[in-house]
Design an enzyme around this catalytic site. Structure first.
Site, PDB file in Angstrom:
ATOM      1  N   SER B  38     -13.719  -7.616   4.705  1.00  0.00           N
ATOM      2  CA  SER B  38     -14.014  -6.488   3.469  1.00  0.00           C
ATOM      3  C   SER B  38     -13.375  -7.051   2.240  1.00  0.00           C
ATOM      4  O   SER B  38     -13.815  -7.034   0.996  1.00  0.00           O
ATOM      5  CB  SER B  38     -13.060  -5.205   4.068  1.00  0.00           C
ATOM      6  OG  SER B  38     -13.442  -4.633   5.182  1.00  0.00           O
ATOM      7  N   GLU B  59       0.781  -6.656   7.558  1.00  0.00           N
ATOM      8  CA  GLU B  59       0.714  -6.800   6.076  1.00  0.00           C
ATOM      9  C   GLU B  59       2.404  -7.285   5.424  1.00  0.00           C
ATOM     10  O   GLU B  59       2.332  -7.970   4.620  1.00  0.00           O
ATOM     11  CB  GLU B  59       0.428  -5.577   5.361  1.00  0.00           C
ATOM     12  CG  GLU B  59      -0.864  -5.171   5.667  1.00  0.00           C
ATOM     13  CD  GLU B  59      -1.241  -4.423   7.093  1.00  0.00           C
ATOM     14  OE1 GLU B  59      -0.306  -4.084   7.802  1.00  0.00           O
ATOM     15  OE2 GLU B  59      -2.611  -4.300   7.261  1.00  0.00           O
ATOM     16  N   ARG B 168     -13.869  -0.674  -3.783  1.00  0.00           N
ATOM     17  CA  ARG B 168     -14.732  -0.980  -2.647  1.00  0.00           C
ATOM     18  C   ARG B 168     -16.292  -0.791  -2.988  1.00  0.00           C
ATOM     19  O   ARG B 168     -16.860  -1.978  -2.645  1.00  0.00           O
ATOM     20  CB  ARG B 168     -14.642   0.056  -1.678  1.00  0.00           C
ATOM     21  CG  ARG B 168     -15.447  -0.112  -0.317  1.00  0.00           C
ATOM     22  CD  ARG B 168     -15.102   1.049   0.665  1.00  0.00           C
ATOM     23  NE  ARG B 168     -15.896   2.378   0.005  1.00  0.00           N
ATOM     24  CZ  ARG B 168     -17.059   2.707   0.459  1.00  0.00           C
ATOM     25  NH1 ARG B 168     -18.019   1.888   1.127  1.00  0.00           N
ATOM     26  NH2 ARG B 168     -17.905   3.550  -0.052  1.00  0.00           N
TER      27      ARG B 168
END
Lengths: 277, 316
Positions: B38, B59, B168
């Protein structure tokens, strides 16, 4: 069985430990705040690292090939500061300014202010990850330096510790050696009553680490284990069984002295005890 | 009229900048947390596998490990979605990266409501605010492909922590090959005298469309692309505000703490003029298509134009 050389080593290291304990109590006493319990429990570990195992140059704190040390349980900063001062990174007079405005010695380790501190820590559960990053970085550079880290048992309740454990195991970071200062107490009480760590050795082993358990106040056992770790085929975890507040009778195994400074009178009493030990 | 240059992903720009950086500088290391497809860091991984580390779905570990790598002299690009890079790992970013001014460049994709269908849990509407609060952090929200690419290359050689927010969806292309990114310098895209529109990210395009709408009504809007939220170009913003006397801010982010918040702080202290903040009005996001959500949350060119009109009406 101890050899003559070992006997000499033991005497030398134990004498430094005694000095470090004295410094730690006086620093925290004069500062009027700090964490004596968890500072005193890890004295032998840090002394063995800086005065036996690690390759480092106090006159050149940024030497690229130095071994690194990350104090993930940053609240034991006084022990690190005393060890660094005694190793020659900065004058011992600085110790008595701990936690004062303008001091190079912050309440928790600060790599930008204190020569010899390799990473700023204080918020728990992060230093071991950073140590993994250092080990990965050194490996990419083909730098032979090694990375040592110290975490707390209470700190092991942080999820981040296990994220780091998994990453180090996956990458087989043979240049990473961590200690757990297993003094069994945390701020709110005994670890086993707050949130038990269970079979801590099995946990680390299952994450792909080589695991040793040692008496965390036995300098020779610590040194021998550190030597064994040189040839590990995976990251190494040394579970050091320790006594919180070690070396000061009224602080030993006391939850109260996790994060409380001694009064002036208590400080004088503790210093006398250490001197007479 | 705005020339039609098509649309492109800012994430692609990131990947291409990384390849260029990685080729000429062996200190560049790229990290991800199981989102390499992504965030597009996968392309760096294919070319330089020895300098790519995937931390898995972790993360917090990503950020603290990045700090350790930076402490050995690496220039580390760490990527995830904006929500997790800034929200989940905030403590690591603040205490282990930024406090020691380590060279970690956080390039997060999927910022804003334009994440779309994934809904609130994945729509970071406060990431810019969180990063802006940290001393020494540079914060950039690029408006298009070229600006993103040049911002990433700039970040590599600006000492210390850096946050770049990528989107995105594809963003309309505004610039071209020769675009020169200047950190901390707002870019005048359209001069005007009646109202100032300050925008960042995908809202730069919408602001230019809004300026066209306003022009047809006889209103001359001045549009500035404020790609750098920190350090904010106070001089350019104050000069424009002094000229027009009215300011509209536009961002795909909460009106609290981001561009709108920063501009409100600046103007209220140094030049109090009427201000309207176009953005998400202190709400969580919802699922939906990008266009639908822009409409739902009031981020379309028409909303920007209406914000400007309301200021003009107020001062009549």
């Amino acid at each position: 069985m101890e050899t003559d050389t070992e006997r000499g080593l033991k005497e030398r290291l134990e004498s430094i430990c005694k000095g470090v304990r004295w410094d730690v109590v006086r620093m925290i006493g004069l500062a009027g705040s700090g964490h004596p319990g968890g500072s005193l429990s890890c004295v032998e570990i840090l002394v063995c690292l800086y005065f036996y195992k690690m390759r480092h140059r106090p006159s050149d704190p940024q030497w690229p090939e130095r071994d690194r040390f990350v104090l993930s349980k940053g609240h034991a900063a006084p022990t690190l500061y005393s060890v660094l001062a005694r190793a020659g990174y900065f004058p011992r007079e600085e110790l008595w300014k701990l936690r004062r405005l303008g001091s190079m010695l912050q309440g928790h380790p600060d790599m930008k202010r204190t020569p010899g501190v390799d990473l700023s820590t204080g918020s728990l559960g992060q230093g071991l990850s950073a140590a993994c990053g250092m080990a990965l970085g050194l490996r990419i550079q083909r730098n032979p330096a090694r990375v040592y880290a110290l975490i707390g048992d209470g700190e092991s309740q942080e999820g981040g510790i296990w994220e780091a454990a998994m990453l180090a195991g996956h990458h087989r970071l043979t240049n990473l050696v961590a200690f757990t200062d297993y003094n069994s107490l945390q701020i709110d009480g005994p670890c086993c009553e707050i949130v038990s760590l269970g079979d801590i050795s099995a946990k680390w082993r299952s994450f792909g680490w080589e695991v040793y358990e040692v008496d965390g106040h036995d300098v020779l056992e610590i040194c021998r284990t550190l030597d064994l770790a040189d040839n590990a085929s995976s990251p190494t975890m040394i579970i050091a069984h320790t006594v919180k507040g070690k070396g000061v009778s009224f602080m030993e195994n006391s939850v109260e002295f996790h994060g409380k400074a001694p009064t002036r009178e208590e400080m004088e009493r503790a210093l006398r005890e250490i001197e007479e030990s | 009229m705005i020339p039609d240059k098509g649309t492109r992903h800012t994430r692609d720009a990131y990947a291409e900048a990384l390849l260029e950086l990685g080729e000429k500088d062996h200190r560049i290391v790229v990290m991800d947390a199981d989102l390499a497809k992504s965030t597009q860091t996968e392309r760096f991984k294919e070319r330089f596998p020895e300098r790519f580390i995937d931390c898995g779905v972790a993360e917090q570990n990503l950020m603290a490990t990045a700090a350790g790598l930076a402490a050995t002299g690496k220039i580390v690009f760490a990527s995830s979605f904006a929500m997790f890079a800034t929200g989940r790992a905030y403590d690591q970013v603040r205490n282990t990266i930024a406090y020691s001014c380590l060279n970690v460049k956080i390039c997060a994709s999927h910022g804003g409501i334009t994440v779309g269908e994934d809904g609130s849990s994945h729509q970071a509407l406060e990431d810019v605010a969180l990063m802006r609060l940290i001393p020494g952090m540079k914060v950039v929200v690029p408006a298009d492909y070229y600006e993103a690419r040049e911002a990433v290359k700039t970040a590599a050689y600006v000492d210390g922590p850096f946050y770049i927010r990528l989107g995105r969806p594809k963003f309309p292309v505004l610039f071209d090959e020769g675009y020169r990114f200047q950190l901390g310098k707002a870019l005048l895209l359209r001069p005007g005298k009646d109202v100032t529109i300050l925008a960042c990210g995908i809202m730069v395009y919408n602001s230019l469309v809004a300026a066209d709408i306003l022009a047809r009504e006889g209103v001359e809007a001045e549009v500035l692309n404020v790609h750098t939220i920190k350090p904010l170009d106070e001089e350019a913003i104050l000069a424009s505000a002094a000229k027009t006397g009215r300011v509209v801010t536009c961002e795909d982010h909460s009106v609290l703490g981001g561009l709108g918040g920063a501009v409100a702080e600046l103007l209220s202290e140094k030049l109090p003029v009427p201000l309207k903040r176009v953005g998400i009005q202190d709400r969580f996001g919802v699922s939906g298509g990008v266009e639908e959500l822009m409409e739902h949350f009031g981020l379309t060119p028409e909303h920007v134009a209406e914000a400007a009109r309301s200021l003009l009406r107020r001062s009549l």
